[in-house]
Design a protein around this motif. Structure first.
Motif, short mmCIF file in Angstrom:
data_model
loop_
_atom_site.label_atom_id
_atom_site.label_comp_id
_atom_site.label_asym_id
_atom_site.label_seq_id
_atom_site.Cartn_x
_atom_site.Cartn_y
_atom_site.Cartn_z
N LEU A 1 -2.20 8.92 -9.34
CA LEU A 1 -2.05 7.69 -10.29
C LEU A 1 -0.64 7.56 -10.75
N ARG A 2 0.29 7.31 -9.57
CA ARG A 2 1.53 7.00 -10.19
C ARG A 2 2.08 5.94 -8.69
N THR A 3 3.40 5.73 -9.24
CA THR A 3 3.91 4.69 -8.17
C THR A 3 5.00 5.36 -7.22
N SER A 4 5.34 6.62 -7.53
CA SER A 4 6.26 7.52 -6.73
C SER A 4 7.46 6.77 -6.23
N ASN A 5 8.06 5.73 -6.99
CA ASN A 5 9.12 5.16 -6.85
C ASN A 5 9.30 3.83 -5.90
N ILE B 1 1.05 -1.32 -0.13
CA ILE B 1 0.17 0.15 -0.14
C ILE B 1 0.94 1.38 -0.05
N ILE B 2 0.52 2.14 -1.00
CA ILE B 2 1.19 3.44 -0.94
C ILE B 2 0.08 4.35 0.03
N MET B 3 0.46 4.66 1.19
CA MET B 3 -0.45 5.20 1.99
C MET B 3 -0.27 6.81 1.90
N ASP B 4 -1.09 7.04 0.90
CA ASP B 4 -1.07 8.53 0.64
C ASP B 4 -2.32 9.51 0.95
N GLY B 5 -2.09 10.81 1.24
CA GLY B 5 -3.40 11.65 1.21
C GLY B 5 -3.39 12.07 2.87
N VAL C 1 -2.07 -1.12 -3.65
CA VAL C 1 -3.16 0.04 -3.55
C VAL C 1 -2.39 1.32 -3.43
N ARG C 2 -2.98 2.30 -4.05
CA ARG C 2 -2.58 3.58 -3.69
C ARG C 2 -3.98 4.67 -3.44
N THR C 3 -3.82 5.24 -2.36
CA THR C 3 -5.01 6.15 -1.91
C THR C 3 -4.63 7.40 -2.51
N VAL D 1 3.99 -1.32 3.51
CA VAL D 1 3.54 -0.18 3.28
C VAL D 1 4.51 0.75 3.18
N TYR D 2 4.10 1.84 2.28
CA TYR D 2 5.37 2.87 1.94
C TYR D 2 4.84 4.04 3.06
N ALA D 3 5.86 4.33 3.84
CA ALA D 3 5.69 5.25 5.01
C ALA D 3 6.61 6.55 4.78
N PHE D 4 7.69 6.35 4.08
CA PHE D 4 8.46 7.23 3.98
C PHE D 4 9.62 7.34 2.60
N SER D 5 9.68 7.93 1.68
CA SER D 5 10.39 7.84 0.61
C SER D 5 11.85 8.23 0.73
N THR D 6 12.55 7.85 -0.23
CA THR D 6 13.88 8.81 -0.35
C THR D 6 13.56 10.12 -0.56
N GLU D 7 12.61 10.56 -1.35
CA GLU D 7 12.30 11.76 -1.86
C GLU D 7 11.71 12.79 -0.60
N ASN D 8 11.03 11.92 0.23
CA ASN D 8 10.32 12.51 1.32
C ASN D 8 11.25 13.33 2.30
N TRP D 9 12.59 13.14 2.09
CA TRP D 9 13.60 13.92 3.00
C TRP D 9 13.43 15.43 2.41
N LYS D 10 13.03 15.53 1.35
CA LYS D 10 12.87 17.02 0.65
C LYS D 10 11.93 17.79 1.64
N ARG D 11 11.24 17.25 2.42
CA ARG D 11 9.91 18.01 3.35
C ARG D 11 10.76 18.72 4.17
N SER D 12 9.70 19.63 4.80
CA SER D 12 10.33 20.44 6.02
C SER D 12 10.80 19.74 7.04
#
Ligand code: IPE
Ligand code: IPE
Ligand code: MG
Length: 225
Positions: free
Chosen positions: A176-180, A6-10, A170-172, A50-61
């Motif tokens: 409509l992408r996999t985001s790596n 699951i890509i737990m998004d939103g 599943v992506r919530t 479950v996708y909880a934190f991506s390598t790209e999520n380090w760019k967040r505040s």
């Protein structure tokens, strides 16, 4: 189905709609994860990634990243007993070395204490599909550089080679992408996208995703007749 991913998004949009800070959305997301883990067990699914934190999520505040790390740390501490008594094997897939040494220690301890569980919860943390492939290639290079590489050899260098490929991803939240996420492992996975935000993902949504999956014909490139 053996493995659901699951890509737990939103979470952020869920919080925004309630005029709450983003971290409260992440907290509600952790509760959704507990619910869904329960549904998976009832459905006889053995692996949940479950996708909880991506390598790209380090760019967040900084505030959001540290809030997420604190949430993870609290989750691991407060759920340990429950995970052990429910037979949940906790694992982390991703670039663990990117995480603080304190969190790395907590992960290692929880992985060790839950080792006997018969249901696997794999949490993708500082995870990127490209990073995983690059890391695997580098690991392989250290060991067998002279030998021609097969798909099976290569798989053995991924973060969790013993976990079967996901049957359904599943992506919530309507993206409509996999985001790596799970680039190598998803070669023949089925996908299910829903507009529902992750903290709102409930039993009815879970049943809809499984019903959709059960209607798919997975040919894996072959043809029966
Ligand atoms: C998913 O929720 C959780 C993480 C990426 C950590 P988001 O934080 O991406 O929520 P939105 O996409 O902003 O709504
Ligand atoms: C993907 O969600 C990562 C996780 C759910 C952890 P993002 O919210 O980071 O993805 P993008 O930025 O919308 O592609
Ligand atoms: Mg998002």
């Amino acid at each position: 189905m053996e493995h659901l991913a699951i890509i737990m998004d939103g979470n952020g949009r869920w919080a925004k709609a309630r005029n709450k800070p983003r971290i409260s959305g992440h907290r509600a997301g952790a509760e959704a994860l507990d619910r869904v883990m329960h549904y998976c067990r009832e459905a006889g699914i053995r692996y949940l990634t479950v996708y909880a934190f991506s390598t790209e999520n380090w760019k967040r505040s900084k505030a959001e990243v540290s809030g997420l790390m604190k949430l993870l740390s609290n989750y691991m501490r407060s759920k340990e007993k429950e995970l052990v008594s429910n037979g949940v094997r906790f694992r982390v897939v991703g670039r663990k070395a990117d995480l603080s040494t304190k969190i790395q220690r907590e992960i290692a301890a929880l992985e060790e204490h839950t080792r006997g569980g018969d249901f696997t919860l794999a949490v993708a943390l500082s995870y990127g599909g490209r990073a995983e492939i690059v890391d695997a290639a580098n690991e392989w290079r250290k060991t067998n550089p002279g030998k021609p590489l097969t798909e099976e050899d290569f798989r053995s260098f991924l973060y969790a080679p013993d976990i079967p490929d996901p049957d359904l991803i599943v992506r919530t939240s309507g993206e409509l992408r996999t985001s790596n996420f799970l680039l190598w492992e998803s070669a023949y996975s089925e996908y299910y996208f829903t507009d529902v935000l992750w903290p709102d993902f409930d039993r009815a949504e879970f049943d809809k995703a499984l019903a959709s999956y059960s209607k798919r014909e997975r040919r894996m490139g072959g043809r029966l007749k």
